[in-house]
Motif scaffolding. Sequence first.
Motif, PDB file in Angstrom:
ATOM      1  N   VAL A   1      10.110  14.862  -7.697  1.00 51.51           N
ATOM      2  CA  VAL A   1       8.731  15.335  -7.226  1.00 51.51           C
ATOM      3  C   VAL A   1       8.625  16.518  -6.398  1.00 51.51           C
ATOM      4  O   VAL A   1       9.486  16.726  -5.500  1.00 51.51           O
ATOM      5  N   PRO A   2       8.011  17.661  -6.778  1.00 50.69           N
ATOM      6  CA  PRO A   2       7.784  18.898  -5.976  1.00 50.69           C
ATOM      7  C   PRO A   2       7.618  18.501  -4.333  1.00 50.69           C
ATOM      8  O   PRO A   2       6.981  17.490  -4.104  1.00 50.69           O
ATOM      9  N   ALA A   3       8.428  19.352  -3.507  1.00 50.87           N
ATOM     10  CA  ALA A   3       8.280  18.932  -2.030  1.00 50.87           C
ATOM     11  C   ALA A   3       6.838  18.921  -1.612  1.00 50.87           C
ATOM     12  O   ALA A   3       6.317  18.210  -0.795  1.00 50.87           O
ATOM     13  N   ALA A   4       5.867  20.117  -2.213  1.00 52.25           N
ATOM     14  CA  ALA A   4       4.579  20.384  -1.959  1.00 52.25           C
ATOM     15  C   ALA A   4       3.735  18.907  -1.861  1.00 52.25           C
ATOM     16  O   ALA A   4       3.012  18.366  -1.064  1.00 52.25           O
ATOM     17  N   VAL A   5       4.127  18.263  -3.006  1.00 52.59           N
ATOM     18  CA  VAL A   5       3.386  16.964  -3.320  1.00 52.59           C
ATOM     19  C   VAL A   5       3.669  15.936  -2.425  1.00 52.59           C
ATOM     20  O   VAL A   5       2.867  15.103  -1.829  1.00 52.59           O
ATOM     21  N   ILE A   6       4.918  15.675  -2.373  1.00 52.33           N
ATOM     22  CA  ILE A   6       5.409  14.813  -1.328  1.00 52.33           C
ATOM     23  C   ILE A   6       4.939  14.830   0.039  1.00 52.33           C
ATOM     24  O   ILE A   6       4.241  14.161   0.496  1.00 52.33           O
TER      25      ILE A   6
ATOM     26  N   ALA B   1      -4.778  -8.786   8.326  1.00 54.06           N
ATOM     27  CA  ALA B   1      -4.327  -8.483   6.936  1.00 54.06           C
ATOM     28  C   ALA B   1      -5.558  -8.181   5.842  1.00 54.06           C
ATOM     29  O   ALA B   1      -5.518  -7.044   5.126  1.00 54.06           O
ATOM     30  N   GLY B   2      -6.882  -8.550   6.467  1.00 55.89           N
ATOM     31  CA  GLY B   2      -7.994  -8.366   5.680  1.00 55.89           C
ATOM     32  C   GLY B   2      -8.225  -6.731   5.889  1.00 55.89           C
ATOM     33  O   GLY B   2      -8.807  -6.181   5.041  1.00 55.89           O
ATOM     34  N   THR B   3      -8.208  -6.403   7.101  1.00 48.35           N
ATOM     35  CA  THR B   3      -8.714  -5.020   7.560  1.00 48.35           C
ATOM     36  C   THR B   3      -7.911  -4.155   6.763  1.00 48.35           C
ATOM     37  O   THR B   3      -8.235  -3.004   6.499  1.00 48.35           O
ATOM     38  N   LEU B   4      -6.469  -4.494   6.825  1.00 43.73           N
ATOM     39  CA  LEU B   4      -5.546  -3.499   6.227  1.00 43.73           C
ATOM     40  C   LEU B   4      -5.680  -3.376   4.588  1.00 43.73           C
ATOM     41  O   LEU B   4      -5.820  -2.155   4.358  1.00 43.73           O
ATOM     42  N   TYR B   5      -6.303  -4.549   3.923  1.00 41.85           N
ATOM     43  CA  TYR B   5      -6.569  -4.228   2.421  1.00 41.85           C
ATOM     44  C   TYR B   5      -7.775  -3.845   2.472  1.00 41.85           C
ATOM     45  O   TYR B   5      -8.057  -2.721   1.445  1.00 41.85           O
ATOM     46  N   GLY B   6      -8.875  -4.004   3.159  1.00 40.27           N
ATOM     47  CA  GLY B   6     -10.151  -3.405   3.191  1.00 40.27           C
ATOM     48  C   GLY B   6     -10.335  -1.789   3.347  1.00 40.27           C
ATOM     49  O   GLY B   6     -10.781  -1.034   2.553  1.00 40.27           O
ATOM     50  N   THR B   7      -9.311  -1.476   4.423  1.00 42.89           N
ATOM     51  CA  THR B   7      -9.538  -0.225   4.658  1.00 42.89           C
ATOM     52  C   THR B   7      -8.619   0.760   3.566  1.00 42.89           C
ATOM     53  O   THR B   7      -9.023   1.780   3.198  1.00 42.89           O
ATOM     54  N   SER B   8      -7.635   0.235   3.077  1.00 44.67           N
ATOM     55  CA  SER B   8      -6.831   0.701   1.989  1.00 44.67           C
ATOM     56  C   SER B   8      -7.622   0.980   0.722  1.00 44.67           C
ATOM     57  O   SER B   8      -7.578   1.978   0.226  1.00 44.67           O
ATOM     58  N   VAL B   9      -8.188  -0.213   0.345  1.00 46.22           N
ATOM     59  CA  VAL B   9      -9.238   0.048  -0.797  1.00 46.22           C
ATOM     60  C   VAL B   9     -10.264   0.954  -0.615  1.00 46.22           C
ATOM     61  O   VAL B   9     -10.714   1.917  -1.334  1.00 46.22           O
ATOM     62  N   ILE B  10     -11.047   1.150   0.621  1.00 47.66           N
ATOM     63  CA  ILE B  10     -12.129   2.123   1.015  1.00 47.66           C
ATOM     64  C   ILE B  10     -11.508   3.641   0.880  1.00 47.66           C
ATOM     65  O   ILE B  10     -12.318   4.255   0.296  1.00 47.66           O
ATOM     66  N   TRP B  11     -10.463   3.635   1.561  1.00 46.82           N
ATOM     67  CA  TRP B  11      -9.790   5.101   1.695  1.00 46.82           C
ATOM     68  C   TRP B  11      -9.324   5.531  -0.048  1.00 46.82           C
ATOM     69  O   TRP B  11      -9.794   6.749  -0.523  1.00 46.82           O
ATOM     70  N   GLY B  12      -9.099   4.342  -0.902  1.00 42.12           N
ATOM     71  CA  GLY B  12      -8.738   4.738  -2.078  1.00 42.12           C
ATOM     72  C   GLY B  12      -9.817   5.048  -3.074  1.00 42.12           C
ATOM     73  O   GLY B  12      -9.923   5.993  -3.747  1.00 42.12           O
ATOM     74  N   ILE B  13     -11.129   4.443  -2.851  1.00 38.63           N
ATOM     75  CA  ILE B  13     -12.393   4.633  -3.477  1.00 38.63           C
ATOM     76  C   ILE B  13     -12.879   6.205  -3.125  1.00 38.63           C
ATOM     77  O   ILE B  13     -13.180   6.921  -3.892  1.00 38.63           O
ATOM     78  N   LEU B  14     -12.672   6.572  -1.735  1.00 38.88           N
ATOM     79  CA  LEU B  14     -13.248   7.643  -1.095  1.00 38.88           C
ATOM     80  C   LEU B  14     -12.387   8.967  -2.068  1.00 38.88           C
ATOM     81  O   LEU B  14     -12.991   9.751  -2.512  1.00 38.88           O
ATOM     82  N   ILE B  15     -11.039   8.701  -1.972  1.00 38.88           N
ATOM     83  CA  ILE B  15     -10.122   9.803  -2.848  1.00 38.88           C
ATOM     84  C   ILE B  15     -10.424   9.760  -4.320  1.00 38.88           C
ATOM     85  O   ILE B  15     -10.657  10.858  -4.614  1.00 38.88           O
ATOM     86  N   GLU B  16     -10.855   8.617  -4.698  1.00 40.76           N
ATOM     87  CA  GLU B  16     -11.351   8.899  -6.392  1.00 40.76           C
ATOM     88  C   GLU B  16     -12.573   9.513  -6.478  1.00 40.76           C
ATOM     89  O   GLU B  16     -12.698  10.251  -7.186  1.00 40.76           O
ATOM     90  N   LEU B  17     -13.504   9.223  -5.423  1.00 34.98           N
ATOM     91  CA  LEU B  17     -14.746   9.948  -5.465  1.00 34.98           C
ATOM     92  C   LEU B  17     -14.706  11.548  -5.423  1.00 34.98           C
ATOM     93  O   LEU B  17     -15.283  11.951  -6.138  1.00 34.98           O
ATOM     94  N   VAL B  18     -13.946  11.635  -4.494  1.00 33.08           N
ATOM     95  CA  VAL B  18     -13.939  13.223  -3.937  1.00 33.08           C
ATOM     96  C   VAL B  18     -13.101  13.880  -5.049  1.00 33.08           C
ATOM     97  O   VAL B  18     -13.349  15.087  -5.157  1.00 33.08           O
ATOM     98  N   GLY B  19     -12.330  13.146  -6.038  1.00 32.30           N
ATOM     99  CA  GLY B  19     -11.469  13.855  -6.838  1.00 32.30           C
ATOM    100  C   GLY B  19     -10.285  14.301  -6.337  1.00 32.30           C
ATOM    101  O   GLY B  19      -9.883  15.802  -6.841  1.00 32.30           O
ATOM    102  N   ILE B  20      -9.651  14.126  -5.114  1.00 31.11           N
ATOM    103  CA  ILE B  20      -8.475  14.606  -4.662  1.00 31.11           C
ATOM    104  C   ILE B  20      -7.498  14.788  -5.839  1.00 31.11           C
ATOM    105  O   ILE B  20      -7.175  13.711  -6.531  1.00 31.11           O
ATOM    106  N   VAL B  21      -6.956  15.925  -5.912  1.00 35.63           N
ATOM    107  CA  VAL B  21      -5.701  16.198  -6.780  1.00 35.63           C
ATOM    108  C   VAL B  21      -4.451  16.662  -5.825  1.00 35.63           C
ATOM    109  O   VAL B  21      -4.359  17.414  -5.344  1.00 35.63           O
ATOM    110  N   LEU B  22      -3.455  16.024  -6.121  1.00 36.37           N
ATOM    111  CA  LEU B  22      -1.991  16.460  -5.495  1.00 36.37           C
ATOM    112  C   LEU B  22      -0.919  16.876  -6.091  1.00 36.37           C
ATOM    113  O   LEU B  22      -1.063  16.634  -7.567  1.00 36.37           O
TER     114      LEU B  22
END
Length: 307
Positions: A102-107, A286-307
């Motif tokens: 995988v390209p170093a820039a993506v990593i 554990a719940g905070t870890l899962y909740g924050t991970s999902v929230i950040w994931g959804i934000l990334i999907e909505l913003v449309g970040i491409v790596l």
Amino acid sequence: MLIDICLDALLDTVKLIPFLFITYLAMEYLEHRMKETSRQMVKKAGRFGPFIGSVVGMVPQCGFSAAASGLYAGGVISVGTLLAIFLSTSDEMLPIFISESVPAAVIWKILVLKVIIGAVTGFSIDFAWKRIKEKRPDFAVPRHREHHHDHHDHHGEHHEKSIHDLCEKDHCGCEEGGIFHSALIHTGQIALFLFLISLAIGFLVETVGSEQIAHVIVNQPVLGVMLAGLVGMIPNCAASVIITQLYLSGILGVGQMMAGLLAGAGVGLLVLFRTNKGAKENLLIAGTLYGTSVIWGILIELVGIVL
């Protein structure tokens, strides 16, 4: 198959033993050898812990998340620092990316993004945790039952976590020997526990199959983020392997991948539940870890970040 599962579980456990031993040895030294002024310096440095923890978490080994759980149970680091390490660690992601050219820039983009998310979340959690404890002094604060009357010290404040909490919880008698003796006992107990759990998880993954897990996540935008986060919560390196391979094969989007990798703290959660007193506190983390991970994931999907 059973032999392979046993060997994999044994290998995963053996790789963690040096991390665990060094962690407990350091905790014993801090508790038994350092003066009160030195301990206060460590606690003050914890204000910057989330940033330091998120950077350290970049190292592709779940041993750091296991060590972080032990340090948190011993009162050395804050809950924000613990979660920053959990969020930034990637377990097997980096080795797989490198092996797949995988390209170093993506990593670097993925690693830096995880560090930023870990630090921001860690500082936010520490701030919120402090405000909650100010309003509810009994919230998530383990206290000694033997060394202080009415569970308070001479200033009337609740006693904080320490290495003694681990010894009191396990009734191991480890405080009777030196710091090496105590560190060896705690390391052996956790290593055995991790081996048995890894054995059970390995058997489950082999029988259910990673392909079945992948089919559930495919083509599900928001739901896929939530499901990827659940896969990431599996306390085993298999979780990061599954998430990384699905992303490389084009099945998962960036947000789904990030949710799974952010939630993937390796065996850190197992060590937390084994060493830290207070089931409600551990479940909340554990719940905070899962909740924050999902929230950040959804934000990334909505913003449309491409790596």
